[in-house]
Motif scaffolding. Sequence first.
Motif, PDB file in Angstrom:
ATOM      1  N   LEU A 148       0.850  -1.192   0.000  1.00 46.88           N
ATOM      2  CA  LEU A 148       0.000   0.000   0.000  1.00 46.88           C
ATOM      3  C   LEU A 148       0.886   1.243   0.000  1.00 46.88           C
ATOM      4  O   LEU A 148       1.709   1.420   0.901  1.00 46.88           O
ATOM      5  CB  LEU A 148      -0.905  -0.002   1.235  1.00 46.88           C
ATOM      6  CG  LEU A 148      -1.704   1.278   1.509  1.00 46.88           C
ATOM      7  CD1 LEU A 148      -2.686   1.557   0.379  1.00 46.88           C
ATOM      8  CD2 LEU A 148      -2.446   1.161   2.844  1.00 46.88           C
ATOM      9  N   SER A 149       0.724   2.077  -1.012  1.00 48.99           N
ATOM     10  CA  SER A 149       1.530   3.298  -1.120  1.00 48.99           C
ATOM     11  C   SER A 149       0.714   4.500  -0.664  1.00 48.99           C
ATOM     12  O   SER A 149      -0.499   4.564  -0.884  1.00 48.99           O
ATOM     13  CB  SER A 149       2.006   3.505  -2.563  1.00 48.99           C
ATOM     14  OG  SER A 149       2.847   2.445  -2.970  1.00 48.99           O
ATOM     15  N   VAL A 154      -0.645  12.856   4.868  1.00 52.11           N
ATOM     16  CA  VAL A 154      -0.550  12.444   6.266  1.00 52.11           C
ATOM     17  C   VAL A 154      -0.261  10.948   6.331  1.00 52.11           C
ATOM     18  O   VAL A 154      -0.726  10.178   5.486  1.00 52.11           O
ATOM     19  CB  VAL A 154      -1.864  12.752   7.026  1.00 52.11           C
ATOM     20  CG1 VAL A 154      -1.747  12.366   8.495  1.00 52.11           C
ATOM     21  CG2 VAL A 154      -2.222  14.230   6.893  1.00 52.11           C
ATOM     22  N   ALA A 155       0.506  10.526   7.324  1.00 51.97           N
ATOM     23  CA  ALA A 155       0.862   9.113   7.482  1.00 51.97           C
ATOM     24  C   ALA A 155      -0.391   8.261   7.719  1.00 51.97           C
ATOM     25  O   ALA A 155      -1.362   8.701   8.331  1.00 51.97           O
ATOM     26  CB  ALA A 155       1.846   8.933   8.635  1.00 51.97           C
ATOM     27  N   GLU A 184       2.965  -0.371  11.837  1.00 50.16           N
ATOM     28  CA  GLU A 184       4.001   0.026  12.793  1.00 50.16           C
ATOM     29  C   GLU A 184       5.363  -0.038  12.099  1.00 50.16           C
ATOM     30  O   GLU A 184       5.841  -1.129  11.806  1.00 50.16           O
ATOM     31  CB  GLU A 184       3.990  -0.894  14.012  1.00 50.16           C
ATOM     32  CG  GLU A 184       2.766  -0.758  14.894  1.00 50.16           C
ATOM     33  CD  GLU A 184       2.712   0.575  15.635  1.00 50.16           C
ATOM     34  OE1 GLU A 184       3.764   1.265  15.682  1.00 50.16           O
ATOM     35  OE2 GLU A 184       1.649   0.932  16.136  1.00 50.16           O
ATOM     36  N   PRO A 185       5.970   1.082  11.801  1.00 47.79           N
ATOM     37  CA  PRO A 185       5.470   2.446  12.043  1.00 47.79           C
ATOM     38  C   PRO A 185       4.422   2.831  10.996  1.00 47.79           C
ATOM     39  O   PRO A 185       4.269   2.121   9.993  1.00 47.79           O
ATOM     40  CB  PRO A 185       6.741   3.285  11.893  1.00 47.79           C
ATOM     41  CG  PRO A 185       7.551   2.538  10.881  1.00 47.79           C
ATOM     42  CD  PRO A 185       7.319   1.081  11.190  1.00 47.79           C
ATOM     43  N   PRO A 186       3.707   3.944  11.194  1.00 46.47           N
ATOM     44  CA  PRO A 186       2.746   4.397  10.193  1.00 46.47           C
ATOM     45  C   PRO A 186       3.419   4.613   8.837  1.00 46.47           C
ATOM     46  O   PRO A 186       4.613   4.882   8.762  1.00 46.47           O
ATOM     47  CB  PRO A 186       2.228   5.727  10.780  1.00 46.47           C
ATOM     48  CG  PRO A 186       2.443   5.582  12.249  1.00 46.47           C
ATOM     49  CD  PRO A 186       3.718   4.810  12.396  1.00 46.47           C
ATOM     50  N   ILE A 187       2.628   4.488   7.768  1.00 46.73           N
ATOM     51  CA  ILE A 187       3.158   4.678   6.415  1.00 46.73           C
ATOM     52  C   ILE A 187       3.231   6.176   6.121  1.00 46.73           C
ATOM     53  O   ILE A 187       2.203   6.837   5.937  1.00 46.73           O
ATOM     54  CB  ILE A 187       2.280   3.982   5.369  1.00 46.73           C
ATOM     55  CG1 ILE A 187       2.106   2.494   5.712  1.00 46.73           C
ATOM     56  CG2 ILE A 187       2.900   4.120   3.977  1.00 46.73           C
ATOM     57  CD1 ILE A 187       1.156   1.758   4.787  1.00 46.73           C
ATOM     58  N   GLU A 190       4.528   9.297   0.615  1.00 50.48           N
ATOM     59  CA  GLU A 190       5.466   8.819  -0.415  1.00 50.48           C
ATOM     60  C   GLU A 190       6.265   7.603   0.032  1.00 50.48           C
ATOM     61  O   GLU A 190       7.337   7.334  -0.499  1.00 50.48           O
ATOM     62  CB  GLU A 190       6.408   9.950  -0.858  1.00 50.48           C
ATOM     63  CG  GLU A 190       5.683  11.185  -1.382  1.00 50.48           C
ATOM     64  CD  GLU A 190       4.650  10.857  -2.458  1.00 50.48           C
ATOM     65  OE1 GLU A 190       4.919   9.981  -3.289  1.00 50.48           O
ATOM     66  OE2 GLU A 190       3.564  11.475  -2.441  1.00 50.48           O
ATOM     67  N   GLN A 191       5.710   6.844   0.995  1.00 46.20           N
ATOM     68  CA  GLN A 191       6.303   5.581   1.414  1.00 46.20           C
ATOM     69  C   GLN A 191       5.263   4.471   1.232  1.00 46.20           C
ATOM     70  O   GLN A 191       4.099   4.727   0.935  1.00 46.20           O
ATOM     71  CB  GLN A 191       6.765   5.650   2.876  1.00 46.20           C
ATOM     72  CG  GLN A 191       7.811   6.708   3.154  1.00 46.20           C
ATOM     73  CD  GLN A 191       9.127   6.427   2.443  1.00 46.20           C
ATOM     74  OE1 GLN A 191       9.558   5.287   2.334  1.00 46.20           O
ATOM     75  NE2 GLN A 191       9.766   7.474   1.936  1.00 46.20           N
ATOM     76  N   SER A 192       5.702   3.224   1.397  1.00 44.36           N
ATOM     77  CA  SER A 192       4.803   2.085   1.230  1.00 44.36           C
ATOM     78  C   SER A 192       4.877   1.169   2.445  1.00 44.36           C
ATOM     79  O   SER A 192       5.885   1.146   3.158  1.00 44.36           O
ATOM     80  CB  SER A 192       5.170   1.296  -0.033  1.00 44.36           C
ATOM     81  OG  SER A 192       5.045   2.093  -1.194  1.00 44.36           O
ATOM     82  N   GLY A 193       3.801   0.427   2.666  1.00 40.80           N
ATOM     83  CA  GLY A 193       3.747  -0.533   3.762  1.00 40.80           C
ATOM     84  C   GLY A 193       3.083  -1.813   3.303  1.00 40.80           C
ATOM     85  O   GLY A 193       2.304  -1.819   2.337  1.00 40.80           O
TER      86      GLY A 193
END
Length: 241
Positions: A148-149, A154-155, A184-187, A190-193
Amino acid sequence: MNLYQFSNKALLLTVTLGMVAIAPACSPPQTDPTKQTIPTDSDQWQKKLGSTLEQLPESDQQLLSRYMLRMKLSDAYESGAMPRTTIEKALIQQREYERLHPNNPTGKKSPITTSQPTATAAHYPVALLPVKSSDSDSLNQVKLQFMLSNHGEVAIQSFKGTLTMQDVNLKQGKNFNVPLIQFEPPIEPEQSGKIIIESSIEDINVMRAIKNTKDMTIEINEGILVLEDGQTIEFAQSLVK
């Protein structure tokens, strides 16, 4: 016993009693109250946090109270998707929220638009990582890993909902239910989880599709994203063809 010996023993007894009286005051250092986790069930707040709140400065007590009220007024509370966090993080989030919303510190709903009024699935794209399963194309219990990107501002704290897979070789989309997942941690923006679930795959074409994701698209069909500042983004169910 002469007077000199009696005086010495009396003095020693007095000093000893004084030390005993002082000893209890040397209690071990208290743990940091801000490290305590806030229960996701608001009915437990008073029971679990009552004594902890008293250890906080008055200003932080008020700040945390506004955070809790904001959470209770949020869609996340109503949907059962309350983010899990510590008092320390809650205070940081509330300070930032009040900096961005000085006229609405508790997030009370009003005609005022949120900071992401046009957020859509395009802001939160999902991709499926190639699956390494057994060589059999029959019934398989498969571990699926989605990415998920976050293209919002906001995170992302958590997600719960349904992901839909579309592929040129499939006559209809395949839905995957995702239970509540806390990141954990929040995404961060412009980051992915990762979203990891297990699913039973019976359709041979679906099995083939997840092994080769070249012509596949994944999107959020319905669900709720909870952002780190307490905002929620809801995705309404769409018609899957």
